[in-house]
Each structure stands twice: as C-alpha cells, then as structure tokens.
Design a protein around this motif. Structure first.
Motif, PDB file in Angstrom:
ATOM      1  N   ALA A  33      47.408  71.326  62.356  1.00 53.19           N
ATOM      2  CA  ALA A  33      46.240  71.326  63.339  1.00 53.19           C
ATOM      3  C   ALA A  33      46.293  72.211  64.567  1.00 53.19           C
ATOM      4  O   ALA A  33      45.488  73.079  64.757  1.00 53.19           O
ATOM      5  CB  ALA A  33      46.307  69.712  64.158  1.00 53.19           C
ATOM      6  N   GLU A 200      47.521  63.833  66.095  1.00 49.47           N
ATOM      7  CA  GLU A 200      48.216  64.310  64.861  1.00 49.47           C
ATOM      8  C   GLU A 200      49.804  63.875  65.064  1.00 49.47           C
ATOM      9  O   GLU A 200      50.391  63.814  63.687  1.00 49.47           O
ATOM     10  CB  GLU A 200      48.018  65.544  64.414  1.00 49.47           C
ATOM     11  CG  GLU A 200      46.551  65.898  64.347  1.00 49.47           C
ATOM     12  CD  GLU A 200      45.923  66.192  65.663  1.00 49.47           C
ATOM     13  OE1 GLU A 200      44.732  66.677  65.508  1.00 49.47           O
ATOM     14  OE2 GLU A 200      46.320  65.977  66.746  1.00 49.47           O
ATOM     15  N   PRO A 296      42.988  64.978  70.147  1.00 52.66           N
ATOM     16  CA  PRO A 296      43.550  65.916  69.019  1.00 52.66           C
ATOM     17  C   PRO A 296      44.424  67.271  69.400  1.00 52.66           C
ATOM     18  O   PRO A 296      43.976  67.673  70.522  1.00 52.66           O
ATOM     19  CB  PRO A 296      42.078  66.455  68.417  1.00 52.66           C
ATOM     20  CG  PRO A 296      41.113  65.324  68.738  1.00 52.66           C
ATOM     21  CD  PRO A 296      41.487  64.909  70.084  1.00 52.66           C
ATOM     22  N   PRO A 298      44.252  70.365  68.738  1.00 56.78           N
ATOM     23  CA  PRO A 298      43.395  71.712  69.040  1.00 56.78           C
ATOM     24  C   PRO A 298      42.699  71.504  70.436  1.00 56.78           C
ATOM     25  O   PRO A 298      42.785  72.488  71.133  1.00 56.78           O
ATOM     26  CB  PRO A 298      42.359  71.556  67.892  1.00 56.78           C
ATOM     27  CG  PRO A 298      43.008  70.967  66.786  1.00 56.78           C
ATOM     28  CD  PRO A 298      43.695  69.677  67.453  1.00 56.78           C
TER      29      PRO A 298
END
Length: 325
Positions: A33, A200, A296, A298
C-alpha cells in the motif's frame, strides 16, 4: 510543489517516505500500500519465520517493496537473507547488529542496502562500508532503539555521511515531521508509528485502538517485554512501547520479573492470545500523539506529503527575498 530528494532518485519513488519494517506488523499488504502510494514499503522480517516471510512477500503481489531484518537475529538464520534476495526487493534494511558479514552477499545480488544506526560510531561504520542509505533513528521511535534524540542526531549523521542519503526516524508521523527532517538535511523519513494503526497493518484491533487512545507521554523504554518473550536482545538497545499494567508491575523490578519468568512468560503468552493490551506489548513511539484514527496507509502518506509541502511553503515565506543593490 513536489518534494523530490536524493532518496527518491535512489529508490525511484515519488515521495521520500519509507514505512518501517515493524516485526509482526509490517506485512505485505502494508508494504504494498505504501509503495503503490508513491513511497517505499518495507516488510518486517522480524525474528525469522521463513513461512511468514514467504506469505507476506506473496501478499504484496506485484508491488515493488523492500524488506528489513533484525541483524543479530538474521545472523542466527542467514538462510532468510537468500529467501529475501530471491524476491528481488527494492531495498534491504539491516538494523541492530553487525551488518558487514552480509554486505558482499547483498552487493552481489545488486540490492540496495539501508543500514539503521543510533550512534555516530555506527554511522561512520556504515559510511566506511559504502552503504546505499542510512537511517538515523532517534530514541523517540517505537520499538527497539538507542538513547540519542532525533533532532540533534540527524544533522550530525548528515555531516559525516559524505553524500549518502540519510533517512530520519523517530517521532515522525506527519508532514510537520517530514518538513523538519528535510530542513535538517535528511533525504527522507522512515515511519512506523504513523502506519501502526492503518487498515493494512497486521497489528491487532485492540493494539491499534490502544495506540490511537495513547500519547507519547504513555510510552517508555525498557527490557520488560523482551524478557517476557524470551528474546536475548543486546544491551545496547531496549524497547519503546505503550506503558500498561505489565510494565507498571515490572519496569522497576526487572530482577523480580526474571525470578518469576516461568509464570510471567505464561501470563504474557496468554495475553497475546487473548489480545489483552493490559499485558501484551503495544509497540509504538512518542509520535502516538499524532495518530488519531484508522485509515488506509495511502491516506496517511498523502496527507503527510500535503502537510509537508504546506509547511515548507510557510517556512519559505519567513525569509525575506534577496534583493539586488
């Protein structure tokens, strides 16, 4: 405004941000990611589990990722280096121990080597060996580390690095920290705590919640959890974690913990199974104040870059433009 440094050129990445190879936390999904978002994600090789390592490399799919190892532990299972090099990682990071026995093997595989240091003596060894990049880790970092603070350590390492990119680590979890690191002449940052609670991350749900609720004020360095886990860590490094009932009981009484190790190790292992963060370790650093919600990876990375760009513009406005007479 784009932030591009020598670190971006070295690893062919868009953003000068690496995710730390946190043992048991930084798996293939997190590394992928971060890499797909423009940074470089590192899988945490930890204490050496070949099946786990294979599984997490597979989980990264086609993402271009790196991998990091605890050097003294890798020395006990050197075959793991072959496993990692066979996956052609974008970089290999070694921390905590003598990296030199692995140097030629890594160079023969034409893999870029990052070495993490906590002292200037260690930094000089890395410079003399001609490593590709150096992580200068301050004591504010979560996990194992030394005693030097990030702010004075970074420029001191830069001054002896002879042009080798220096990556700042320890207490950096947002764009302000990235901007500050760049102002200290670092070429980028390595972040662990910033990504600990990401979607993640392999950290447990309870551990993520404990980190989000916590503060840097709630962390401490000790050897309590290493003793409880039966890990024979060299005395140069100890572990920063969230303070909890287990550390409150034993941090000031290491001898008592050692004397009761059989029962306490059993209690500790049971707490890990039960995901009881009053006993088990939540391994984050002083930057815990700066992470407040799950998201997330990102999103964390992109916000960090946006904040850093904003801060660097503001700093530039503090300086009067040069005028010609």
């Amino acid at each position: 405004m784009a932030i591009r440094t020598s670190l971006c050129d070295l690893f062919d990445i868009e953003h000068p941000v690496l995710s730390a190879p946190m043992a048991g936390v930084s798996g293939g999904a997190l590394a992928a990611a971060v890499s797909k978002a423009g940074g470089l994600g590192l899988v945490g090789g930890g204490y050496g589990d070949a099946d786990w390592l294979k599984r997490e490399f597979d989980a990264a799919g086609d993402a271009r990722i790196g991998v990091g190892f605890i050097t003294w532990s890798l020395a006990r299972q050197p075959q793991l280096l072959d496993l990692a090099l066979a996956r052609n990682p974008a970089a290999l990071m070694l921390s905590f121990g003598d990296f030199k026995p692995f140097l030629h093997h890594i160079r023969d595989a034409q893999i870029k080597l990052i070495v993490q240091v906590q002292t200037l003596e260690q930094a000089r060894e890395a410079v003399d060996a001609g490593v590709d990049a150096i992580v200068a880790q301050g004591t504010e970092a979560g996990g194992h580390g030394g005693t030097r603070a990030t702010l004075p350590l970074i420029p001191a390492v830069v001054d002896i690095a002879q042009g080798i990119p220096v990556i700042a680590a320890g207490g950096i979890a947002d764009g302000r920290g990235l901007a500050a690191a760049l102002a200290l002449d670092a070429s980028g940052v390595l972040c662990g705590t910033a990504f600990f609670a990401s979607d993640e991350s392999l950290a447990s749900s309870n551990a993520k919640q404990a980190a989000l609720r916590g503060s840097g004020d709630d962390t401490e360095r000790s050897s309590v959890f290493d003793i409880a886990r039966g890990l024979d860590w060299p005395s140069d490094w100890n572990l920063r974690t969230m303070r909890n009932a287990f550390t409150q009981q034993w941090s000031a009484g290491i001898d008592g913990l050692t004397q009761n190790i059989a029962a306490e190790k059993e209690r500790f292992e049971a707490s890990r199974t039960a995901d009881d963060t009053d006993v088990t370790a939540v391994i984050v650093g002083e930057a815990a104040d700066l992470i407040r919600f799950r998201e997330p990876a990102p999103a964390t990375l992109h916000r960090m870059i946006s904040q850093a760009e904003h801060r660097l513009r503001r700093v530039n406005q503090l300086v009067d433009p040069i005028t010609k007479d």
